[in-house]
Design a protein around this motif. Structure first.
Motif, PDB file in Angstrom:
ATOM      1  N   LEU A 144      28.084 -43.059  56.855  1.00 55.03           N
ATOM      2  CA  LEU A 144      29.282 -43.415  57.773  1.00 55.03           C
ATOM      3  C   LEU A 144      29.088 -44.654  58.760  1.00 55.03           C
ATOM      4  O   LEU A 144      29.885 -45.473  58.765  1.00 55.03           O
ATOM      5  CB  LEU A 144      29.124 -42.221  59.038  1.00 55.03           C
ATOM      6  CG  LEU A 144      30.240 -42.290  59.841  1.00 55.03           C
ATOM      7  CD1 LEU A 144      31.578 -42.160  59.445  1.00 55.03           C
ATOM      8  CD2 LEU A 144      29.988 -41.205  60.988  1.00 55.03           C
ATOM      9  N   GLU A 145      27.680 -44.977  58.915  1.00 53.44           N
ATOM     10  CA  GLU A 145      27.371 -46.356  59.441  1.00 53.44           C
ATOM     11  C   GLU A 145      27.967 -47.592  58.771  1.00 53.44           C
ATOM     12  O   GLU A 145      28.256 -48.489  59.247  1.00 53.44           O
ATOM     13  CB  GLU A 145      26.060 -46.586  59.707  1.00 53.44           C
ATOM     14  CG  GLU A 145      25.565 -45.807  60.835  1.00 53.44           C
ATOM     15  CD  GLU A 145      23.668 -45.542  60.952  1.00 53.44           C
ATOM     16  OE1 GLU A 145      23.261 -45.880  60.002  1.00 53.44           O
ATOM     17  OE2 GLU A 145      23.440 -45.441  62.054  1.00 53.44           O
ATOM     18  N   LYS A 146      27.894 -47.426  57.363  1.00 53.45           N
ATOM     19  CA  LYS A 146      28.335 -48.653  56.501  1.00 53.45           C
ATOM     20  C   LYS A 146      29.934 -49.082  56.677  1.00 53.45           C
ATOM     21  O   LYS A 146      30.319 -50.084  56.698  1.00 53.45           O
ATOM     22  CB  LYS A 146      28.054 -48.135  54.996  1.00 53.45           C
ATOM     23  CG  LYS A 146      26.939 -48.189  54.593  1.00 53.45           C
ATOM     24  CD  LYS A 146      26.595 -47.706  53.181  1.00 53.45           C
ATOM     25  CE  LYS A 146      25.365 -47.695  52.651  1.00 53.45           C
ATOM     26  NZ  LYS A 146      25.138 -47.336  51.296  1.00 53.45           N
ATOM     27  N   GLY A 147      30.710 -47.776  57.240  1.00 51.22           N
ATOM     28  CA  GLY A 147      32.058 -48.266  57.316  1.00 51.22           C
ATOM     29  C   GLY A 147      32.359 -48.196  58.717  1.00 51.22           C
ATOM     30  O   GLY A 147      33.759 -48.485  58.914  1.00 51.22           O
ATOM     31  N   ILE A 205      24.134 -33.637  57.783  1.00 53.53           N
ATOM     32  CA  ILE A 205      25.082 -34.497  58.487  1.00 53.53           C
ATOM     33  C   ILE A 205      24.311 -35.801  58.921  1.00 53.53           C
ATOM     34  O   ILE A 205      24.878 -36.740  58.667  1.00 53.53           O
ATOM     35  CB  ILE A 205      25.738 -33.674  59.826  1.00 53.53           C
ATOM     36  CG1 ILE A 205      26.562 -32.854  59.273  1.00 53.53           C
ATOM     37  CG2 ILE A 205      26.342 -34.854  60.708  1.00 53.53           C
ATOM     38  CD1 ILE A 205      27.360 -31.836  60.405  1.00 53.53           C
ATOM     39  N   LEU A 206      23.080 -35.789  59.336  1.00 56.49           N
ATOM     40  CA  LEU A 206      22.301 -36.867  59.868  1.00 56.49           C
ATOM     41  C   LEU A 206      22.021 -37.669  58.674  1.00 56.49           C
ATOM     42  O   LEU A 206      22.079 -38.643  58.582  1.00 56.49           O
ATOM     43  CB  LEU A 206      20.946 -36.242  60.616  1.00 56.49           C
ATOM     44  CG  LEU A 206      21.102 -35.914  61.805  1.00 56.49           C
ATOM     45  CD1 LEU A 206      19.617 -35.731  62.428  1.00 56.49           C
ATOM     46  CD2 LEU A 206      21.874 -37.019  62.763  1.00 56.49           C
ATOM     47  N   HIS A 207      21.946 -36.956  57.459  1.00 55.67           N
ATOM     48  CA  HIS A 207      21.360 -37.665  56.060  1.00 55.67           C
ATOM     49  C   HIS A 207      22.690 -38.596  55.838  1.00 55.67           C
ATOM     50  O   HIS A 207      22.544 -39.836  55.238  1.00 55.67           O
ATOM     51  CB  HIS A 207      21.212 -36.736  54.932  1.00 55.67           C
ATOM     52  CG  HIS A 207      20.729 -37.406  53.730  1.00 55.67           C
ATOM     53  ND1 HIS A 207      21.576 -37.713  52.648  1.00 55.67           N
ATOM     54  CD2 HIS A 207      19.526 -37.918  53.549  1.00 55.67           C
ATOM     55  CE1 HIS A 207      21.117 -38.409  51.680  1.00 55.67           C
ATOM     56  NE2 HIS A 207      19.820 -38.315  51.964  1.00 55.67           N
ATOM     57  N   ALA A 218      30.396 -35.904  60.602  1.00 52.01           N
ATOM     58  CA  ALA A 218      29.715 -36.959  61.516  1.00 52.01           C
ATOM     59  C   ALA A 218      30.919 -37.656  62.087  1.00 52.01           C
ATOM     60  O   ALA A 218      30.415 -37.983  63.277  1.00 52.01           O
ATOM     61  CB  ALA A 218      28.858 -37.989  60.581  1.00 52.01           C
ATOM     62  N   TRP A 219      31.862 -38.000  61.534  1.00 50.58           N
ATOM     63  CA  TRP A 219      32.904 -38.835  62.071  1.00 50.58           C
ATOM     64  C   TRP A 219      33.585 -37.918  63.115  1.00 50.58           C
ATOM     65  O   TRP A 219      33.919 -38.553  64.340  1.00 50.58           O
ATOM     66  CB  TRP A 219      33.861 -39.543  60.946  1.00 50.58           C
ATOM     67  CG  TRP A 219      34.858 -40.164  61.619  1.00 50.58           C
ATOM     68  CD1 TRP A 219      34.990 -41.613  61.734  1.00 50.58           C
ATOM     69  CD2 TRP A 219      36.391 -39.633  61.764  1.00 50.58           C
ATOM     70  NE1 TRP A 219      36.128 -41.856  62.217  1.00 50.58           N
ATOM     71  CE2 TRP A 219      36.962 -40.706  62.203  1.00 50.58           C
ATOM     72  CE3 TRP A 219      36.950 -38.668  61.637  1.00 50.58           C
ATOM     73  CZ2 TRP A 219      38.314 -40.739  62.731  1.00 50.58           C
ATOM     74  CZ3 TRP A 219      38.157 -38.513  61.958  1.00 50.58           C
ATOM     75  CH2 TRP A 219      38.980 -39.320  62.392  1.00 50.58           C
ATOM     76  N   MET A 254      24.921 -41.482  67.180  1.00 48.56           N
ATOM     77  CA  MET A 254      24.521 -42.453  66.201  1.00 48.56           C
ATOM     78  C   MET A 254      22.864 -42.447  66.500  1.00 48.56           C
ATOM     79  O   MET A 254      22.173 -43.296  65.684  1.00 48.56           O
ATOM     80  CB  MET A 254      25.162 -43.640  66.370  1.00 48.56           C
ATOM     81  CG  MET A 254      26.626 -43.687  66.024  1.00 48.56           C
ATOM     82  SD  MET A 254      26.932 -42.907  64.386  1.00 48.56           S
ATOM     83  CE  MET A 254      26.403 -44.135  63.351  1.00 48.56           C
ATOM     84  N   LEU A 255      22.437 -41.997  67.678  1.00 46.06           N
ATOM     85  CA  LEU A 255      20.916 -42.378  67.877  1.00 46.06           C
ATOM     86  C   LEU A 255      20.141 -40.777  68.001  1.00 46.06           C
ATOM     87  O   LEU A 255      19.216 -40.911  68.131  1.00 46.06           O
ATOM     88  CB  LEU A 255      20.996 -42.979  69.561  1.00 46.06           C
ATOM     89  CG  LEU A 255      21.363 -44.244  69.814  1.00 46.06           C
ATOM     90  CD1 LEU A 255      21.353 -44.565  71.160  1.00 46.06           C
ATOM     91  CD2 LEU A 255      20.706 -45.408  68.827  1.00 46.06           C
TER      92      LEU A 255
END
Length: 162
Positions: A97-100, A90-92, A49-50, A75-76
């Motif tokens: 990823l958003e946390k960091g 990956i979406l799961h 994802a990154w 991200m959307l």
């Protein structure tokens, strides 16, 4: 995982000398020091994802973008029609990823003042508006003095509360 470590032949069950959760403990905690496969998989999926965010021109990113999120930022993106197992995975892990993730201002060209989430105080958010009529296309770049690479006080006072 236990079958892999403790069985020598297929369909032959043997004694599991150590429980699975103990296999993943560090050696100083009495385990064998193996990686937790589930956490390792989550980390690898979050890394993919990154990569979608940081390397938008690589073959992997271009393929995923054309297939799943052609008209929006990653991200959307949502699952879409007939998502593959890889895309759903990956979406799961995008939440992990958003946390960091932190968005840095840098030169401010890519950040919109009113629609990007770029301020971080108690949570990441857009700034509070001083006027109800705003230019939604105003970029953070326009609030920075390019000579000194510092905030432009007059532009800040025009758009924001003190």
């Amino acid at each position: 995982m236990s079958t892999f470590w403790w069985s020598s032949m297929e369909n032959h069950r043997k004694i599991h000398w150590i429980a699975c959760d103990r296999l993943c403990l560090t050696k100083d905690q009495g385990g064998l020091g193996f990686k937790d496969i589930e956490l390792f998989n989550q980390a690898l999926l979050a890394k993919q994802a990154w990569r979608l965010i940081h390397y938008p021109n690589c073959l992997f990113s271009r393929f995923m973008k054309s297939r799943y999120f052609n008209d929006m930022p990653f991200m959307l993106a949502d699952y879409g029609k007939r998502p593959s197992f890889a895309w759903r995975s990956i979406l799961h892990e995008r939440a992990l990823l958003e946390k960091g993730l932190n968005q840095r201002v840098g030169d401010g060209v890519s950040l919109k003042v009113w629609t990007s989430l770029w301020l971080e105080d108690d949570r990441i958010r857009a700034p509070l508006m001083k006027n109800i009529l705003v230019d939604l296309e105003l970029s953070v770049h326009e609030l920075i003095n390019q000579d000194t690479r510092d905030w432009c006080p007059t532009a800040l006072e025009e758009h924001f509360f003190h």
